[in-house]
Design a protein around this motif. Structure first.
Motif, mmCIF file in Angstrom:
data_model
loop_
_atom_site.group_PDB
_atom_site.id
_atom_site.type_symbol
_atom_site.label_atom_id
_atom_site.label_comp_id
_atom_site.label_asym_id
_atom_site.label_seq_id
_atom_site.Cartn_x
_atom_site.Cartn_y
_atom_site.Cartn_z
ATOM 1 N N THR A 111 4.324 -3.285 11.532
ATOM 2 C CA THR A 111 3.732 -3.314 10.196
ATOM 3 C C THR A 111 2.505 -4.218 10.171
ATOM 4 O O THR A 111 2.619 -5.428 10.428
ATOM 5 N N PRO A 112 1.309 -3.653 9.876
ATOM 6 C CA PRO A 112 0.124 -4.509 9.722
ATOM 7 C C PRO A 112 0.147 -5.218 8.371
ATOM 8 O O PRO A 112 0.387 -4.591 7.344
ATOM 9 N N ILE A 113 -0.103 -6.509 8.404
ATOM 10 C CA ILE A 113 -0.181 -7.305 7.175
ATOM 11 C C ILE A 113 -1.650 -7.677 6.983
ATOM 12 O O ILE A 113 -2.219 -8.440 7.761
ATOM 13 N N LEU A 114 -2.262 -7.122 5.955
ATOM 14 C CA LEU A 114 -3.691 -7.324 5.706
ATOM 15 C C LEU A 114 -3.911 -8.613 4.928
ATOM 16 O O LEU A 114 -3.288 -8.826 3.880
ATOM 17 N N VAL A 115 -4.799 -9.469 5.441
ATOM 18 C CA VAL A 115 -5.114 -10.714 4.738
ATOM 19 C C VAL A 115 -6.621 -10.829 4.536
ATOM 20 O O VAL A 115 -7.405 -10.138 5.194
ATOM 21 N N GLU A 348 -15.444 -0.820 5.142
ATOM 22 C CA GLU A 348 -14.652 -0.755 3.916
ATOM 23 C C GLU A 348 -13.393 -1.597 4.077
ATOM 24 O O GLU A 348 -12.731 -1.527 5.120
ATOM 25 N N PRO A 349 -13.019 -2.379 3.070
ATOM 26 C CA PRO A 349 -11.748 -3.104 3.147
ATOM 27 C C PRO A 349 -10.594 -2.136 3.377
ATOM 28 O O PRO A 349 -10.561 -1.037 2.810
ATOM 29 N N LEU A 350 -9.659 -2.537 4.204
ATOM 30 C CA LEU A 350 -8.612 -1.613 4.639
ATOM 31 C C LEU A 350 -7.595 -1.270 3.563
ATOM 32 O O LEU A 350 -6.824 -0.321 3.725
ATOM 33 N N ASN A 351 -7.587 -2.007 2.461
ATOM 34 C CA ASN A 351 -6.657 -1.645 1.388
ATOM 35 C C ASN A 351 -7.172 -0.476 0.553
ATOM 36 O O ASN A 351 -6.463 0.039 -0.309
ATOM 37 N N ILE A 375 3.729 0.133 4.940
ATOM 38 C CA ILE A 375 2.429 0.443 5.554
ATOM 39 C C ILE A 375 1.439 1.031 4.551
ATOM 40 O O ILE A 375 0.371 1.521 4.944
ATOM 41 N N ASP A 376 1.770 0.965 3.261
ATOM 42 C CA ASP A 376 0.840 1.409 2.223
ATOM 43 C C ASP A 376 -0.250 0.350 2.065
ATOM 44 O O ASP A 376 0.011 -0.760 1.605
ATOM 45 N N PRO A 377 -1.500 0.649 2.458
ATOM 46 C CA PRO A 377 -2.555 -0.374 2.412
ATOM 47 C C PRO A 377 -2.838 -0.898 1.012
ATOM 48 O O PRO A 377 -3.268 -2.046 0.863
ATOM 49 N N SER A 378 -2.595 -0.067 -0.001
ATOM 50 C CA SER A 378 -2.962 -0.455 -1.364
ATOM 51 C C SER A 378 -2.104 -1.594 -1.903
ATOM 52 O O SER A 378 -2.416 -2.167 -2.944
ATOM 53 N N ARG A 379 -1.038 -1.946 -1.192
ATOM 54 C CA ARG A 379 -0.181 -3.035 -1.685
ATOM 55 C C ARG A 379 -0.792 -4.412 -1.464
ATOM 56 O O ARG A 379 -0.308 -5.407 -1.995
ATOM 57 N N PHE A 380 -1.884 -4.477 -0.697
ATOM 58 C CA PHE A 380 -2.496 -5.760 -0.377
ATOM 59 C C PHE A 380 -3.684 -6.046 -1.289
ATOM 60 O O PHE A 380 -4.494 -5.159 -1.574
#
Length: 427
Positions: A111-115, A348-351, A375-380
């Motif tokens: 799971t990628p965690i976008l920060v 583009e930001p990954l979210n 893994i839904d990018p929009s959650r970040f």
């Protein structure tokens, strides 16, 4: 006052009469090397050119081992696999990067965690990394983005504190140095790309670097259908890996090898790279200084700990309040018209990125409902990434930095021309 090119005036640069430096760069050396490979009949699979380039690139990056692969996406995927990262694991990545940085994490079922990022370098924010760590966190992938270097002191300290792996995404940083250590030599694995736009290129290709012999063996096998290293196929900066006994397969994998043609081009490109980097560094430093004199233009920060620069693109931040509220898309278009070269936004930001859409592949990625949601990018939330992308980022190809000091002056002249006529553009 001279009319803006976007409004029908004369551009600052006539690229027909005075073109920008070409990219990629090649010469008779590449031609001769390619013919040599052609005539040898050895076109792939641990050939002499590939072995030679691996040795040269290990020396160049100050690592014991360098291993070629098919591209700079697979390099990260194989690094994750070799480190044992998979289902149930989390990997922290910056929200502002090429989509592959996060996509490869999903490709190993982690799971990628976008920060978020630091606004002055556009690189991952160490404070955001700390906040994102959970018991499931296994690795950090810092990205050395455009002309900047991630804060490797802070990142390595965090990694040590929490027992995490570090995979350096060096796709933009061939030859850059942090406190005298080359990019790709600081973390557990370095990941490099040789895609056409990169400042070392064979059209496509990539390399993985490491100082860990056991890890190097796994990386080499993963790119070569699971086979153990054969003979001198895995060579470090000073010696081969050694005898592993059984020559049979020892890990499931696929074919991610490059060709001898690519290796031949990379050998010649690597010879040019130090001087090209020095030229880009000199011009980049000069351009940064003269751009500081223009209100509303802020170059990316160069950290004092970055002892050798390696520009991918030349990027800076734009403040429309100093340009009569001229929207950034109009600024970019006006600058492009003046200079005759593409002027882009950052990634583009990954979210909310058109190319990072894991939910378009449920047959591959919907392991279960919990993973699907994770893994839904929009959650970040990535407010700094979004602001930089939407309102502030200006990026030009690194080939502009291979010109003269007069070329750098011309870029500043074009920006001043827009600054002085921003109100007319608004009208």
């Amino acid at each position: 006052m001279q009319k803006l090119a976007i409004q029908g005036g004369k551009p600052c640069r006539d690229t027909d009469a005075n073109p920008w430096p070409k990219w990629p760069v090649w010469g008779k050396e590449e031609e001769q090397a390619l013919i040599e490979v052609l005539n040898s009949g050895v076109w792939s699979y641990n050939g002499p050119k590939e072995i030679e380039f691996n040795k040269l690139f290990a020396e160049f990056t100050g690592t014991k081992y360098a291993i070629c692969t098919v591209n700079g996406t697979i390099t990260m995927q194989l690094a994750l696999e070799a480190l044992g990262i998979g289902v149930g694991d989390e990997v922290i990545v910056p929200g502002l990067t090429w989509q592959a940085t996060a996509a490869t994490v999903i490709d190993v079922n982690a799971t990628p965690i976008l920060v978020d990022i630091l606004e002055d370098t556009w690189c991952i924010d160490p404070t955001a990394i700390e906040k994102a760590i959970t018991p499931n966190t296994k690795a950090i992938i810092p990205v050395h983005l455009y002309g900047a270097f991630a804060d490797m002191d802070a990142i390595m300290e965090i990694a040590k504190k929490h027992n995490l792996f570090v995979i350096e995404d060096c796709a933009h940083k061939h030859g850059g140095e942090w406190k005298g250590m080359k990019a790709g030599s600081i973390g557990n694995v370095g990941s490099f790309s040789y895609q056409l736009s990169k400042h070392l290129t064979a059209g496509e290709g990539g390399s993985m670097t490491t100082n860990d012999a056991d890890l190097a063996e796994k990386l080499d096998a993963l790119r070569n259908v699971g086979r153990r290293p054969e003979g001198d196929s895995l060579i470090g900066a000073d010696k081969g890996i050694g005898d592993y006994g059984d020559d049979g397969n020892f890990i499931q994998s696929g074919n991610y090898r490059i060709t001898e043609f690519q290796a031949a081009i990379l050998i010649e490109g690597l010879k040019r790279l130090p001087q090209q980097n020095a030229t880009r560094d000199k011009n980049g430093a000069y351009l940064n200084e003269i751009l500081k004199e223009i209100p509303g233009v802020t170059p990316l920060k160069r950290d004092d700990r970055e002892t050798k620069k390696a520009y991918f693109n030349f990027a800076f931040r734009y403040d429309k309040s100093e340009f009569k509220e001229l929207p950034i898309d109009k600024f970019r278009a006006a600058l492009e018209a003046e200079l005759g070269i593409v002027v882009d936004a950052c990634y583009e930001p990954l979210n909310n990125c058109d190319l990072y859409v894991p939910h378009t592949k449920p047959s591959r990625h919907k392991l279960n409902e919990s993973y699907w949601n994770s893994i839904d990018p929009s959650r970040f939330s990535l407010p700094v990434c979004e602001r930089i992308f939407k309102e502030e980022s200006v990026c030009l190809h690194h080939k502009i930095l291979m010109g003269s000091q007069e070329d750098m002056d011309l870029i500043a002249t074009a920006i001043r021309k827009i600054f002085n006529q921003a109100e007319e553009l608004m009208a």
